[in-house]
Design a protein around this motif. Structure first.
Motif, PDB file in Angstrom:
ATOM      1  N   PHE A  94     -47.498  29.538  36.272  1.00 56.43           N
ATOM      2  CA  PHE A  94     -47.358  28.263  35.590  1.00 56.43           C
ATOM      3  C   PHE A  94     -48.597  27.404  35.789  1.00 56.43           C
ATOM      4  O   PHE A  94     -49.070  26.734  34.875  1.00 56.43           O
ATOM      5  CB  PHE A  94     -46.124  27.513  36.089  1.00 56.43           C
ATOM      6  CG  PHE A  94     -44.860  27.874  35.381  1.00 56.43           C
ATOM      7  CD1 PHE A  94     -44.758  27.783  33.994  1.00 56.43           C
ATOM      8  CD2 PHE A  94     -43.762  28.314  36.090  1.00 56.43           C
ATOM      9  CE1 PHE A  94     -43.587  28.117  33.341  1.00 56.43           C
ATOM     10  CE2 PHE A  94     -42.581  28.644  35.449  1.00 56.43           C
ATOM     11  CZ  PHE A  94     -42.493  28.551  34.080  1.00 56.43           C
ATOM     12  N   PHE A 114     -37.332  25.408  30.623  1.00 53.74           N
ATOM     13  CA  PHE A 114     -36.784  25.844  31.900  1.00 53.74           C
ATOM     14  C   PHE A 114     -35.259  25.907  31.846  1.00 53.74           C
ATOM     15  O   PHE A 114     -34.622  25.027  31.260  1.00 53.74           O
ATOM     16  CB  PHE A 114     -37.146  24.860  33.028  1.00 53.74           C
ATOM     17  CG  PHE A 114     -38.605  24.728  33.307  1.00 53.74           C
ATOM     18  CD1 PHE A 114     -39.250  25.613  34.156  1.00 53.74           C
ATOM     19  CD2 PHE A 114     -39.343  23.695  32.748  1.00 53.74           C
ATOM     20  CE1 PHE A 114     -40.600  25.481  34.427  1.00 53.74           C
ATOM     21  CE2 PHE A 114     -40.693  23.551  33.018  1.00 53.74           C
ATOM     22  CZ  PHE A 114     -41.321  24.452  33.854  1.00 53.74           C
ATOM     23  N   TYR A 128     -42.767  23.404  27.775  1.00 56.11           N
ATOM     24  CA  TYR A 128     -42.338  24.402  28.756  1.00 56.11           C
ATOM     25  C   TYR A 128     -40.811  24.361  28.813  1.00 56.11           C
ATOM     26  O   TYR A 128     -40.231  23.301  28.999  1.00 56.11           O
ATOM     27  CB  TYR A 128     -42.888  24.091  30.138  1.00 56.11           C
ATOM     28  CG  TYR A 128     -44.386  23.966  30.208  1.00 56.11           C
ATOM     29  CD1 TYR A 128     -45.199  25.099  30.207  1.00 56.11           C
ATOM     30  CD2 TYR A 128     -44.997  22.713  30.286  1.00 56.11           C
ATOM     31  CE1 TYR A 128     -46.577  24.980  30.274  1.00 56.11           C
ATOM     32  CE2 TYR A 128     -46.370  22.589  30.363  1.00 56.11           C
ATOM     33  CZ  TYR A 128     -47.158  23.728  30.352  1.00 56.11           C
ATOM     34  OH  TYR A 128     -48.517  23.610  30.422  1.00 56.11           O
ATOM     35  N   GLY A 175     -42.439  34.615  26.783  1.00 52.71           N
ATOM     36  CA  GLY A 175     -42.347  33.857  28.021  1.00 52.71           C
ATOM     37  C   GLY A 175     -43.120  34.504  29.155  1.00 52.71           C
ATOM     38  O   GLY A 175     -43.623  35.628  29.036  1.00 52.71           O
ATOM     39  N   LEU A 225     -46.162  20.994  37.813  1.00 52.27           N
ATOM     40  CA  LEU A 225     -46.931  21.068  36.578  1.00 52.27           C
ATOM     41  C   LEU A 225     -47.672  19.787  36.235  1.00 52.27           C
ATOM     42  O   LEU A 225     -48.437  19.762  35.275  1.00 52.27           O
ATOM     43  CB  LEU A 225     -46.016  21.436  35.414  1.00 52.27           C
ATOM     44  CG  LEU A 225     -45.396  22.832  35.470  1.00 52.27           C
ATOM     45  CD1 LEU A 225     -44.472  23.038  34.289  1.00 52.27           C
ATOM     46  CD2 LEU A 225     -46.483  23.897  35.486  1.00 52.27           C
ATOM     47  N   GLN A 265     -50.928  25.846  33.020  1.00 44.77           N
ATOM     48  CA  GLN A 265     -51.161  24.407  32.995  1.00 44.77           C
ATOM     49  C   GLN A 265     -52.650  24.076  33.020  1.00 44.77           C
ATOM     50  O   GLN A 265     -53.113  23.154  32.340  1.00 44.77           O
ATOM     51  CB  GLN A 265     -50.454  23.747  34.187  1.00 44.77           C
ATOM     52  CG  GLN A 265     -50.628  22.244  34.293  1.00 44.77           C
ATOM     53  CD  GLN A 265     -49.909  21.499  33.184  1.00 44.77           C
ATOM     54  OE1 GLN A 265     -49.447  22.109  32.212  1.00 44.77           O
ATOM     55  NE2 GLN A 265     -49.801  20.208  33.306  1.00 44.77           N
ATOM     56  N   ALA A 279     -41.722  19.114  29.374  1.00 42.08           N
ATOM     57  CA  ALA A 279     -40.838  20.129  29.942  1.00 42.08           C
ATOM     58  C   ALA A 279     -39.440  19.917  29.383  1.00 42.08           C
ATOM     59  O   ALA A 279     -38.940  18.792  29.358  1.00 42.08           O
ATOM     60  CB  ALA A 279     -40.820  20.030  31.466  1.00 42.08           C
ATOM     61  N   HIS A 298     -48.194  17.884  26.689  1.00 41.22           N
ATOM     62  CA  HIS A 298     -47.192  18.824  27.180  1.00 41.22           C
ATOM     63  C   HIS A 298     -45.941  18.100  27.662  1.00 41.22           C
ATOM     64  O   HIS A 298     -46.005  16.981  28.153  1.00 41.22           O
ATOM     65  CB  HIS A 298     -47.761  19.690  28.307  1.00 41.22           C
ATOM     66  CG  HIS A 298     -48.467  18.911  29.373  1.00 41.22           C
ATOM     67  ND1 HIS A 298     -49.807  18.614  29.306  1.00 41.22           N
ATOM     68  CD2 HIS A 298     -48.015  18.349  30.517  1.00 41.22           C
ATOM     69  CE1 HIS A 298     -50.166  17.910  30.372  1.00 41.22           C
ATOM     70  NE2 HIS A 298     -49.084  17.724  31.117  1.00 41.22           N
TER      71      HIS A 298
END
Length: 204
Positions: free
Chosen positions: A104, A88, A86, A30, A156, A108, A120, A118
């Motif tokens: 980030f 979170f 991603y 990470g 993002l 990105q 999240a 992509h």
């Protein structure tokens, strides 16, 4: 904190007959807001292009290079990343530091340059069970505040439809159908995003 030190590629097997399913999950170190800690952003293009081998030991100070003995110099399409997720913690998304946001954005930029899909994933949501038992179709709207959705979308550039919710397995000894619904729903959306990426590739 960054617990993953190696790049890992996991095949997923059918629970009935043990056959490998036609997709793989890749796990990387990470990000961290401190310099010299966490995944080196310069590793991102190599990961996306499929040049990083399974069990590669990450170095926060030094990215992999073509001179590395296990560097994959001619990766095939199946070696490439087709969708980036991603992850979170929903409880910390509103408190990301400017340094973390900047990292980030660097990541990105690399993802967009490679044209990779992509999404999240929000974890550690408190009221998963209440929402799922009440109305599965409204879970995202109920579980995530509009401000959190807008923050991730602005930070993002991830489409609102690709901001997803999952519930972690932590100490459970048995499978949980409600958690599985969220995980499978997120995986389905990731497959759709990956399909869009593949369809956009040149025919050759």
């Amino acid at each position: 904190m960054c617990f993953v030190l190696q790049y890992r590629i996991y095949s997923v097997k059918d629970g009935k007959d043990g056959k490998s399913l036609p997709f793989m999950l890749c796990d990387s170190m990470g990000l961290d807001e401190k310099e010299g800690v966490g995944l080196c952003v310069a590793d991102i293009p190599h990961i996306l292009k499929g040049c990083v081998p399974d069990r590669y030991q990450f170095s926060p100070h030094k990215p992999i290079t073509p001179k590395h003995p296990t560097f994959i110099t001619s990766p095939s399409l199946k070696d490439r990343i087709h969708c980036v997720a991603y992850v979170f913690d929903i409880n910390s998304i509103d408190n990301l530091s400017s340094k973390m946001v900047a990292k980030f954005k660097q990541v990105q930029k690399e993802v967009l340059n490679c044209g990779v899909a992509h999404v999240a994933l929000f974890t550690k949501v408190n009221n998963c069970y209440e929402v799922l038992q009440d109305n599965f179709l409204k879970m995202n709207k109920s579980m995530i505040s509009q401000s959190q959705i807008q923050n991730v979308n602005k930070m993002l550039g991830i489409p609102l439809s690709n901001i997803l919710v999952v519930e972690n397995y932590a100490s459970e000894r048995e499978m949980d159908p409600l958690k599985d619904i969220l995980i499978l729903s997120a995986l389905k959306q990731m497959f759709r995003a990956a399909d869009d990426f593949l369809e956009d590739l040149p025919l050759e």
